[in-house]
Design an enzyme around this catalytic site. Structure first.
Site, PDB file in Angstrom:
ATOM      1  N   CYS A 270       0.866  -1.192   0.000  1.00  0.00           N
ATOM      2  CA  CYS A 270       0.000   0.000   0.000  1.00  0.00           C
ATOM      3  C   CYS A 270       0.899   1.239   0.000  1.00  0.00           C
ATOM      4  CB  CYS A 270      -0.881  -0.049   1.239  1.00  0.00           C
ATOM      5  SG  CYS A 270      -1.803   1.448   1.564  1.00  0.00           S
TER       6      CYS A 270
ATOM      7  N   SER B 173       0.895   3.621   1.945  1.00  0.00           N
ATOM      8  CA  SER B 173       1.355   3.948   3.305  1.00  0.00           C
ATOM      9  C   SER B 173       2.624   3.165   3.668  1.00  0.00           C
ATOM     10  CB  SER B 173       0.274   3.655   4.335  1.00  0.00           C
ATOM     11  OG  SER B 173      -0.824   4.489   4.098  1.00  0.00           O
TER      12      SER B 173
ATOM     13  N   HIS C 124       0.733  -4.041   5.910  1.00  0.00           N
ATOM     14  CA  HIS C 124      -0.501  -3.991   6.706  1.00  0.00           C
ATOM     15  C   HIS C 124      -1.718  -4.382   5.870  1.00  0.00           C
ATOM     16  CE1 HIS C 124      -0.264  -0.197   4.608  1.00  0.00           C
ATOM     17  NE2 HIS C 124      -1.582  -0.132   4.717  1.00  0.00           N
TER      18      HIS C 124
HETATM   19  N1  COD Z   1      -3.982  15.220  -9.633  1.00  0.00           N
HETATM   20  C1  COD Z   1      -4.639  14.093  -9.996  1.00  0.00           C
HETATM   21  N2  COD Z   1      -4.144  12.841  -9.729  1.00  0.00           N
HETATM   22  C2  COD Z   1      -2.962  12.755  -9.133  1.00  0.00           C
HETATM   23  C3  COD Z   1      -2.211  13.905  -8.740  1.00  0.00           C
HETATM   24  C4  COD Z   1      -2.779  15.177  -9.021  1.00  0.00           C
HETATM   25  N3  COD Z   1      -2.146  16.303  -8.691  1.00  0.00           N
HETATM   26  N4  COD Z   1      -1.066  13.497  -8.163  1.00  0.00           N
HETATM   27  C5  COD Z   1      -1.096  12.153  -8.171  1.00  0.00           C
HETATM   28  N5  COD Z   1      -2.225  11.698  -8.750  1.00  0.00           N
HETATM   29  C6  COD Z   1      -2.674  10.329  -8.953  1.00  0.00           C
HETATM   30  C7  COD Z   1      -1.534   9.377  -9.311  1.00  0.00           C
HETATM   31  O1  COD Z   1      -1.260   9.398 -10.702  1.00  0.00           O
HETATM   32  C8  COD Z   1      -2.109   8.031  -8.847  1.00  0.00           C
HETATM   33  O2  COD Z   1      -2.816   7.369  -9.868  1.00  0.00           O
HETATM   34  C9  COD Z   1      -3.087   8.405  -7.738  1.00  0.00           C
HETATM   35  O3  COD Z   1      -3.177   9.833  -7.728  1.00  0.00           O
HETATM   36  C10 COD Z   1      -2.594   7.963  -6.346  1.00  0.00           C
HETATM   37  O4  COD Z   1      -2.540   6.602  -6.346  1.00  0.00           O
HETATM   38  P1  COD Z   1      -1.512   5.744  -5.454  1.00  0.00           P
HETATM   39  O5  COD Z   1      -1.435   4.387  -6.096  1.00  0.00           O
HETATM   40  O6  COD Z   1      -0.272   6.510  -5.254  1.00  0.00           O
HETATM   41  O7  COD Z   1      -2.202   5.658  -4.049  1.00  0.00           O
HETATM   42  P2  COD Z   1      -3.246   4.676  -3.360  1.00  0.00           P
HETATM   43  O8  COD Z   1      -4.507   4.583  -4.156  1.00  0.00           O
HETATM   44  O9  COD Z   1      -2.608   3.376  -3.012  1.00  0.00           O
HETATM   45  O10 COD Z   1      -3.511   5.480  -1.991  1.00  0.00           O
HETATM   46  C11 COD Z   1      -3.936   6.761  -2.034  1.00  0.00           C
HETATM   47  C12 COD Z   1      -4.077   7.381  -0.636  1.00  0.00           C
HETATM   48  C13 COD Z   1      -4.316   8.838  -0.818  1.00  0.00           C
HETATM   49  C14 COD Z   1      -5.263   6.763   0.097  1.00  0.00           C
HETATM   50  C15 COD Z   1      -2.810   7.126   0.212  1.00  0.00           C
HETATM   51  O11 COD Z   1      -1.728   7.682  -0.385  1.00  0.00           O
HETATM   52  C16 COD Z   1      -2.924   7.749   1.596  1.00  0.00           C
HETATM   53  O12 COD Z   1      -2.836   8.932   1.791  1.00  0.00           O
HETATM   54  N6  COD Z   1      -3.103   6.881   2.581  1.00  0.00           N
HETATM   55  C17 COD Z   1      -3.276   7.282   3.956  1.00  0.00           C
HETATM   56  C18 COD Z   1      -4.723   7.361   4.303  1.00  0.00           C
HETATM   57  C19 COD Z   1      -5.316   6.095   4.759  1.00  0.00           C
HETATM   58  O13 COD Z   1      -6.508   5.894   4.829  1.00  0.00           O
HETATM   59  N7  COD Z   1      -4.553   5.152   5.100  1.00  0.00           N
HETATM   60  C20 COD Z   1      -5.071   3.942   5.568  1.00  0.00           C
HETATM   61  C21 COD Z   1      -3.970   2.986   5.781  1.00  0.00           C
HETATM   62  S1  COD Z   1      -3.053   2.905   4.414  1.00  0.00           S
HETATM   63 ZN    ZN Z   2      -2.846   0.933   3.552  1.00  0.00          ZN
END
Ligand code: COD
Ligand code: ZN
Ligand code: ZN
Length: 379
Positions: free
Chosen positions: A47, A49, A69
């Site tokens: 993930c 995180s 996790h």
């Molecule tokens: N505008 C649009 N899209 C964007 C931008 C932007 N400026 N920057 C990045 N992106 C896109 C990326 O291209 C990507 O596709 C997506 O955003 C992010 O995806 P990932 O794969 O990096 O992230 P995820 O889906 O695995 O997780 C996203 C979260 C925001 C949930 C994660 O990063 C986070 O903050 N987790 C903590 C919150 C939480 O609930 N945690 C629980 C335990 S993990």
């Molecule tokens: Zn997670």
């Protein structure tokens, strides 16, 4: 079992220092004590995180550490006073505990557990379950799934269906539930509504799945990486937007497309500017914005209070609002009853020993969710 009551020696991915690659090491995992079980982890996702934790950006983690996790496994042995689970049962570790006793656990309005947010005072050695080369190794979220075996307290696991495919349902341990629940629980998306999902990683795609299951008729997916759009459409997105294709702010584009704003917007990126954009793209009077991403803690959100005065609702969601121990077995059953898609979120399957390659895929933005299957046990 022949390992019951003994220390197990097995492989784990140890992060000796932040910012460095993982080392696959032999670690010792002690037998479970009262109220604990020892679990053989069969599959684990990576993930975002975990990546934050690699770089020391997750508060509460000490190093060296074993991260991870989002896993699923099989009970190897149980400690005294553990009820409702036996060796051979399938379980999912819970990074959000559910103690069942605290004021939050007793309140149906929240899925937080005080054991998690305040932290029951524990002696340092109570929290440390692994040793490696004579050193104590710390854990992540008290569950550490990047190890062939791990110890789980009774508040941090839940038993699931014996027939559940662990290499799929591990995603219910974090990313899927976080996104899906944000739509169906936190926002309570209504049939016929319009949604905007900012960020199409594993979490954002799971929001798309949740919006679709809830009956949204328009699901607008927003990402700067166009390669995410095909999967988003497959899962239910009706429109896909890249903010870089427009001269105007994306919230203006969304408002123009939706007669003034969407019913529900979701921030799944973890950026302050996209949180404000998501809030601004929700319709005055009745729009709801759900923040799922966590931005670095030094960042502070700032927006025009008129956005609230004019009737928008701003919410946050952790683990999709699901009370973990109660909800995860039901989510697994719903998956097996084909009530939602999940397999589509798995983009790569790698052996555990290639964990560093898995993280490289995540960093390259090539995958929405990764899966590691553990190598054969060496216990
Ligand atoms: N505008 C649009 N899209 C964007 C931008 C932007 N400026 N920057 C990045 N992106 C896109 C990326 O291209 C990507 O596709 C997506 O955003 C992010 O995806 P990932 O794969 O990096 O992230 P995820 O889906 O695995 O997780 C996203 C979260 C925001 C949930 C994660 O990063 C986070 O903050 N987790 C903590 C919150 C939480 O609930 N945690 C629980 C335990 S993990
Ligand atoms: Zn997670
Ligand atoms: Zn509790």
């Amino acid at each position: 079992m022949e390992t019951t009551g003994k220390v197990i020696k097995c492989k784990a991915a140890v992060l000796w220092e932040t910012g460095k690659p993982f080392s696959i090491e032999e670690v010792e995992v002690p037998p479970p004590r009262a109220h604990e079980i020892r679990v053989k982890i069969v599959a684990t996702g990576i993930c975002r995180s975990d990546e934050h934790a690699v770089h020391g950006l997750m508060s509460g983690i000490k190093y060296p550490a074993i991260l991870g996790h989002e896993g699923a496994g099989i009970v190897e042995s149980v400690g005294e006073e553990v009820t409702g689970v036996k060796p051979g049962d399938k379980v999912i570790p819970l990074f959000m505990p559910q103690c069942g006793k605290c004021v939050c656990c007793h309140n149906p309005k929240t899925n937080l557990c005080l054991k998690n947010i305040i932290g029951v005072p524990q002696a340092e050695d109570e929290k440390i379950k692994f040793t490696c080369k004579g050193k104590l190794i710390n854990r992540m979220a008290d569950i550490s799934t990047f190890s062939e075996y791990t110890i789980l307290d009774e508040t941090t696991f839940t038993k699931i269906d014996d027939n559940a495919p662990l290499d799929r349902v591990c995603l219910i341990g974090c990313g899927f539930s976080t996104g899906y629940g944000s739509a169906v629980n936190t926002a309570k998306v209504q049939p016929g509504s319009t949604c905007a999902v900012f960020g199409l990683g594993g979490v954002g795609l799971s929001v798309v799945i949740g919006c679709k299951v809830a009956g949204a008729t328009r699901i607008i997916a927003v990402d700067i990486n166009k390669t995410k759009f095909a999967k988003a459409k497959e899962l239910g997105a009706t429109d896909c937007l890249n903010p870089q294709d427009y001269d105007q702010p994306i919230q203006k584009v969304l408002a123009d497309m939706t007669n003034g704003g969407v019913d529900y917007s979701f921030e799944c990126i973890g950026r302050i500017d996209s949180m404000v954009a998501a809030l601004e793209s929700s319709h005055p009077g009745f729009g709801t914005c759900v923040i799922i991403g966590v931005a670095p803690s030094i960042d502070k959100i700032s927006f025009d209070p008129l956005l609230m005065l004019t009737g928008r609702t701003l919410k946050g969601s952790l683990f999709g609002g699901f009370k973990s121990k109660d909800s995860v077995p039901k989510l697994v059953s719903d998956y097996m009853a084909k009530k939602f898609k999940l397999d589509e979120l798995v983009t790569h399957t790698l052996p555990f020993s290639k964990i560093n390659e898995g993280f490289e895929l995540l960093r390259a933005g090539e995958s929405s969710a990764k899966l590691l299957e553990e190598d054969t046990a060496t216990a």
